[in-house]
Design a protein around this motif. Structure first.
Motif, short mmCIF file in Angstrom:
data_model
loop_
_atom_site.label_atom_id
_atom_site.label_comp_id
_atom_site.label_asym_id
_atom_site.label_seq_id
_atom_site.Cartn_x
_atom_site.Cartn_y
_atom_site.Cartn_z
N PRO A 54 17.43 -1.97 41.12
CA PRO A 54 15.27 -1.62 41.85
C PRO A 54 15.29 -3.37 42.36
N LYS A 57 11.09 -7.04 39.09
CA LYS A 57 11.03 -7.34 37.55
C LYS A 57 10.71 -5.71 37.13
N VAL A 58 11.42 -4.72 36.44
CA VAL A 58 10.65 -3.34 35.54
C VAL A 58 9.93 -3.94 34.51
N VAL A 61 9.93 1.97 32.22
CA VAL A 61 11.17 2.91 32.68
C VAL A 61 10.45 4.42 32.35
N MET A 71 15.87 -1.30 30.96
CA MET A 71 16.33 0.14 31.04
C MET A 71 17.64 0.18 30.16
N VAL A 88 11.53 3.93 37.74
CA VAL A 88 10.97 2.03 37.35
C VAL A 88 9.72 2.15 37.39
N GLN A 89 9.21 1.53 36.69
CA GLN A 89 7.76 1.10 38.21
C GLN A 89 7.81 -0.89 37.87
N LEU A 90 7.70 -1.89 38.95
CA LEU A 90 7.67 -3.13 39.61
C LEU A 90 6.62 -3.56 38.91
#
Length: 540
Positions: A54, A57-58, A61, A71, A88-90
Motif C-alpha cells: 500500500p 502506513k497501515v 487490516v 499485515m 487495509v486502512q492507512l
C-alpha cells in the motif's frame, strides 16, 4: 591395449586398497557439492504469499471476518486465489484493497468492510510487494520481485541451470580425454567454489543467473569426470559397489540442502553455507594423481609407472612393471614396444543394426531415469506437509536403493534389476495419479517409493552403460549417454514451476516413458558389442 587386459594390474597392486580408498572418498566427498548445487534452487526460488504494497502506513487490516493491526498476522488466512484480497486502512483514512498483482483505492473512505460494491480505482504495484516471511526471510524471488509479470524470470532459473549442466557434460567430458582427468577435477572444483560464492553476493538478477549458469557447467563437468576417474583407479572386484555408491554422496548433498534450508531462511546466507562444502576438496585436490590409464593412452608410460609404484607402496603390495604387463598381453614376452590405444568414433555406436538399436534404448533409459529422478526431487516441495522433510527423505531413500541394486545385481544381473526398477517406477507413478489431492501423506509415501525405484535406475544406468560398451579406452565411454541424459533437464522445471500441477499430472507422462524404456538387450552385452567395440568386463 584393452582395458580388460590392463585391468590385471589390480591383481598385483590391489583392487581397493588404502590408496584407492583415499582417492575414492576424497573425490566422492566433492559429489556432495554437486548434489547441493543441483537442488539448491528448490528453496532459493520459493514463491511466498504476497500482495501489493500500500502507498502509506497501515493502521488496520481486514481479511474476511478477521480484523488485525499488522499485515504479518494475516498470512495464515490469505491464499493466492484470484478472489482473495486484503483490505487495509492507512493513516490518512484511505482504504485500499490489496491483491497479489494489483491494488484498488476505494472512493468511499467510510466503508471499512471486506465486501465493497462502490466505485474504486485500480493501480499497479508501483511501490513493490509485501511478502509472507513466516517461512523465509528472503528468497531470490523476494530479492528482485520476481512475481506477477516478472514471474517468468523466476521460472528461468532452474532451466538455465540445467542448460549449463548440458554444456558442462559435453565440454568437460571431451576435455577429460584431451587434458586429463585430474586437470578437469581441479578446474571444476575450484570453479564450483568460486561461482557458488559469487552467486551469493550478486547484486542483480542477471549476474545471479550468470553465476548459476557457470556453476552448473563446472558442477556437471565434475560429476561426469569423477565417475570415470574413480572407476579407472578401482579394480573389478570392488568396482561395482564403488561406482554405484559415488551417487550416495550426491544423495547426501540433497539431504544437506534440506537441512540447511530448514536452519537458514535467508537465501544468500543459505547459498554461502552450501558453497563452503567444496572447501575441503579444494584444499586437498592437488594431491590427486592422474589415472594410469589416461597416461598410458597418451604414451606417458614412465609417469604411469610412478603412479602404479605409489599405489603398490600405499597398499603394501608388490608393484607391477607396466612394460612387462603390456608386452605379455599384446606383443608377447619378447616385445618391448608400448601398445597403442585404438580410438573409436561416435559413429561406432551405430556400427550395425544391433548396436544402433541398443544405443537408442540406452539413451531412452538415460532420459527416462533422469527425468524421473529430478521430477521426484524438484517436486518434493509441492507434495504437502513439511517440504524440508520431503526433500530430505527423497535424498535419504537413494542410499538404500543403491545398496539394494548392488545386492540384486549379484543374483539377478544388471538387465533384470534395471527392468524391475523401471517397471516399479511406472507402477508408483500410476499409484500417485489416483491418490486424491487431500491425501498428501499417501502421496509422499508413494513418491518416496517412486524415488527409490527411479534412483536405482539412475545409479545403475551409469554402470550398465560402461559395461555395455566395453571399449579399449576403458569405462570413460559411458559418457555417450550423458547428452541424452542432460537434454531433458532444461524443459523439466517449466511445468513444475509454471503450471503448479498436482503430482499425478506430471507422473502420467513419466510413467509412460518408464513402460517404454525397458531394456530389450542381450543378457551378455559383449555378444554384440565386443566384436567391434573391443573387449572388456562381461556384464550380467
Amino acid at each position: 591395449m584393452e582395458f580388460g587386459r590392463l585391468d590385471r594390474l589390480f591383481d598385483r597392486v590391489g583392487h581397493f586398497g588404502r590408496y584407492q580408498v583415499f582417492l575414492y572418498f576424497t573425490c566422492a566427498f566433492q559429489n556432495i557439492s554437486c548434489g547441493i548445487h543441483y537442488l539448491a534452487s528448490v528453496f532459493m526460488t520459493v514463491l511466498p504469499k504476497h500482495t501489493c504494497m500500500p502507498p502509506g502506513k497501515v493502521t488496520r487490516v481486514l481479511f474476511h471476518n478477521a480484523s488485525m493491526w499488522r499485515m504479518d498476522d494475516i498470512w495464515n488466512l490469505f491464499t493466492l486465489r484470484h478472489e482473495d484480497h486484503i483490505v487495509v486502512q492507512l493513516e490518512d483514512d484511505e482504504i485500499w484493497e490489496l491483491k497479489s498483482c494489483q491494488r484498488f483505492r476505494r472512493d468511499n473512505k467510510s466503508s471499512l468492510n471486506y465486501e465493497y460494491n462502490g466505485h474504486k480505482s485500480s493501480f499497479p504495484c508501483l511501490d513493490g510487494y509485501i511478502y509472507d516471511k513466516s517461512k523465509w526471510d528472503s528468497t531470490v524471488v523476494t530479492q528482485w520481485d520476481l512475481v506477477c509479470n516478472r514471474e517468468w524470470f523466476a521460472r528461468l532459473i532452474q532451466p538455465t541451470f540445467m542448460f549449463g549442466v548440458l554444456l558442462g557434460a559435453l565440454i568437460f567430458g571431451y576435455l577429460s580425454d584431451r587434458v586429463g582427468r585430474r586437470s578437469v577435477l581441479w578446474f571444476t572444483s575450484i570453479g564450483m567454489y568460486l561461482f557458488g560464492i559469487a552467486a551469493a553476493f550478486t547484486l542483480d538478477y542477471y549476474s545471479f543467473m550468470l553465476a548459476r549458469f557457470l556453476l552448473a557447467i563446472v558442477s556437471s563437468g565434475y560429476l561426469v569426470v569423477v565417475f570415470v576417474y574413480v572407476t579407472e583407479f578401482i579394480g573389478r572386484k570392488a568396482r561395482t559397489w564403488a561406482s554405484m555408491h559415488v551417487h550416495s554422496f550426491f544423495a547426501i548433498g540433497t539431504m544437506a540442502v534440506a537441512l540447511t534450508a530448514y536452519l537458514v531462511r535467508t537465501w544468500w546466507i543459505y547459498q554461502l553455507i552450501l558453497s563452503t562444502v567444496t572447501i575441503p576438496f579444494v584444499v586437498v585436490c592437488w594431491m590427486l594423481p592422474e589415472t594410469p590409464f589416461w597416461l598410458l593412452s597418451e604414451g606417458r608410460h614412465e609417469e604411469a609407472q610412478v603412479i602404479v609404484d605409489k599405489m603398490a607402496k600405499w597398499n603394501r603390495t608388490s608393484t607391477c612393471k607396466l612394460s612387462e604387463l603390456l608386452s605379455l598381453d599384446i606383443y608377447g614376452p619378447a616385445s618391448k614396444q608400448p601398445s597403442k590405444i585404438e580410438v573409436h568414433k561416435f559413429s561406432d555406436l551405430f556400427y550395425d543394426w544391433n548396436i544402433g538399436t541398443r544405443t537408442v534404448i540406452v539413451w531412452l533409459i538415460w532420459f527416462t531415469g533422469c527425468l524421473g529422478f529430478y521430477f521426484f526431487s524438484l517436486n518434493s516441495v509441492n507434495l504437502g506437509g513439511n517440504e524440508y522433510l520431503n526433500l530430505f527423505l527423497m535424498g535419504a531413500v537413494e542410499i538404500p536403493a543403491y545398496v539394494f541394486v548392488c545386492l540384486g545385481m549379484d543374483s539377478m544381473g544388471r538387465r533384470n534389476v534395471l527392468f524391475l526398477f523401471l517397471m516399479s517406477g511406472a507402477v508408483f507413478c500410476g499409484v500417485i495419479m489416483v491418490i486424491p489431492p487431500d491425501y498428501h501423506n499417501w502421496t509422499v509415501v508413494a513418491s518416496i517409493a517412486g524415488k527409490f525405484a527411479v534412483g536405482s535406475v539412475f545409479g545403475l544406468i551409469y554402470l550398465y552403460t560402461a559395461e555395455l560398451y566395453p571399449t579399449d579406452a576403458g569405462p570413460g565411454k559411458w559418457q555417450h549417454g550423458v547428452p541424452c541424459r542432460k537434454h531433458h533437464r532444461p524443459a523439466l522445471p517449466l511445468p513444475l514451476w509454471h503450471l503448479d500441477l498436482h503430482a499425478p499430472v506430471a507422473c502420467r507422462d513419466f510413467g509412460l516413458c518408464e513402460w517404454n524404456a525397458n531394456p530389450k538387450t542381450s543378457r551378455n552385452p559383449r555378444e554384440a558389442s565386443a566384436k567391434y567395440l573391443g573387449g572388456g568386463n562381461q556384464t550380467k
